[in-house]
Write an enzyme that holds these catalytic residues in place. Structure first.
Site, PDB file in Angstrom:
ATOM      1  N   TYR A   1      31.154   7.737  23.970  1.00  0.00           N
ATOM      2  CA  TYR A   1      30.400   6.601  24.506  1.00  0.00           C
ATOM      3  C   TYR A   1      29.211   6.433  24.038  1.00  0.00           C
ATOM      4  O   TYR A   1      28.592   5.812  23.169  1.00  0.00           O
ATOM      5  CB  TYR A   1      30.867   6.439  25.893  1.00  0.00           C
ATOM      6  CG  TYR A   1      29.850   5.026  26.443  1.00  0.00           C
ATOM      7  CD1 TYR A   1      30.520   3.954  25.841  1.00  0.00           C
ATOM      8  CD2 TYR A   1      28.865   5.204  27.302  1.00  0.00           C
ATOM      9  CE1 TYR A   1      30.152   2.582  26.361  1.00  0.00           C
ATOM     10  CE2 TYR A   1      28.369   3.677  27.843  1.00  0.00           C
ATOM     11  CZ  TYR A   1      28.951   2.552  27.308  1.00  0.00           C
ATOM     12  OH  TYR A   1      28.602   1.435  27.818  1.00  0.00           O
TER      13      TYR A   1
ATOM     14  N   LYS B   1      27.228   4.230  20.925  1.00  0.00           N
ATOM     15  CA  LYS B   1      26.148   3.320  21.354  1.00  0.00           C
ATOM     16  C   LYS B   1      24.898   3.693  20.514  1.00  0.00           C
ATOM     17  O   LYS B   1      23.976   2.800  20.278  1.00  0.00           O
ATOM     18  CB  LYS B   1      25.762   3.661  23.050  1.00  0.00           C
ATOM     19  CG  LYS B   1      26.753   2.859  23.997  1.00  0.00           C
ATOM     20  CD  LYS B   1      26.936   1.393  23.570  1.00  0.00           C
ATOM     21  CE  LYS B   1      27.686   0.520  24.407  1.00  0.00           C
ATOM     22  NZ  LYS B   1      27.988  -0.779  24.146  1.00  0.00           N
TER      23      LYS B   1
END
Length: 295
Positions: free
Chosen positions: A157, A161
């Protein structure tokens, strides 16, 4: 009231995307609330949102858009542009894989990047040609505190990002001559269903080889759920929607990054790195802008 804008929101079937679409419509803007599989999985969500708009006399339409499908993105953007120019794109669609980083297969990592990173590439490439012709536009991208820090069990994740933040910030600099801003929203933990839908790694053999650490995913997700159940105002996802409305209605130039919710040190990180980034840009500007260089 602020000047009404035509706004496209991705991932508007639930969570922050849904709240943002409603908040923008209530603020007087014309909103295209996009979601994938509008006649299937998200049919009920689309019908409920359309009914809300009709019952409350709001200028909001639901549209089919899958950020992982280039044809879907381009066709939807083209249809909207034929009806009215898109002033603002809000890249909200995202997924939050949570688990031991090594245990995610290559195929899984590619799938999550396809949403969190390449989905943004597709939507930006679809809207920017017309925005550049008009010399105006605004791009807002939903990142996370995970876009500034690396955290155990959030490796995939965080990586997605970090990648999207680099892409979106670079767009900010390159689009400046066209009067277009590319901005990043960095929420901390907020009470949405991202926790409930967080994909787990599929390589169980690797995961189990970590011993007791394999339970870290469930413990972390449980911690977030417990925090959200306390109804702390700082974790209310409506805060993010409200911040987006305020950002859209603010005057230019706007800050590239906006943090929302519990700080977690993100503001300090942004304050420390901003002057370093500015110095780098000052040195490179004469080169990439083709400006005269003093002898």
């Amino acid at each position: 009231m602020a000047i009404p804008h035509t706004i496209l929101v991705t991932g508007a079937s639930r969570g922050i995307g849904l709240l943002t679409a409603k908040a923008l419509a209530e603020a007087g803007h014309y909103v295209y609330a996009s979601m994938r599989d509008i006649d299937g999985k998200n049919k009920e969500a689309a019908e409920q949102l359309n009914a809300w708009a009709k019952n409350n006399s709001q200028n909001l339409e639901t549209v089919e858009l899958d950020v992982t499908d280039e044809n879907s993105v381009e066709n939807t953007v083209r249809a909207i542009e034929n009806a009215r120019p898109i002033d603002v794109l809000i890249n909200n669609a995202g997924i939050m894989p949570t688990g031991l980083t090594e245990a995610y297969t290559v195929d899984q990592v590619q799938d999550y990047f396809d949403v969190n990173m390449f989905g943004i590439v597709r939507t930006c490439r679809a809207v920017l040609p017309q925005m550049r012709k008009r010399n105006s536009g605004l791009l807002i991208h939903l990142s996370s505190a995970a876009g500034r820090f690396a955290m155990p069990f959030f490796g995939v994740y965080c990586a997605s990002k970090w990648a999207m933040e680099a892409y979106c910030e670079t767009l900010h600099y390159e689009l400046e001559p066209f009067g277009i801003e590319s901005l990043i929203i960095e929420p901390s933990g907020h009470g949405t269903d991202l926790v409930d839908t967080a994909p787990a790694p599929q390589d169980n053999q690797v995961a189990n080889s970590y011993g007791p650490l394999v339970g870290g995913r469930d413990r972390l997700l449980g911690m977030f759920k417990s925090m959200f159940e306390q109804n702390d105002p700082g974790t209310d996802a409506n805060n993010v929607a409200a911040k987006i409305v305020k950002l859209i209605e603010a005057e230019s130039p706007r800050a590239i990054r906006t943090q929302v919710g519990h700080d977690m040190g993100v503001e300090t990180m942004n304050e420390v790195t901003a002057p370093i980034q500015a110095d780098l840009l000052d040195g490179l500007r004469p080169v990439y802008m083709g400006e005269p260089v003093d002898a």
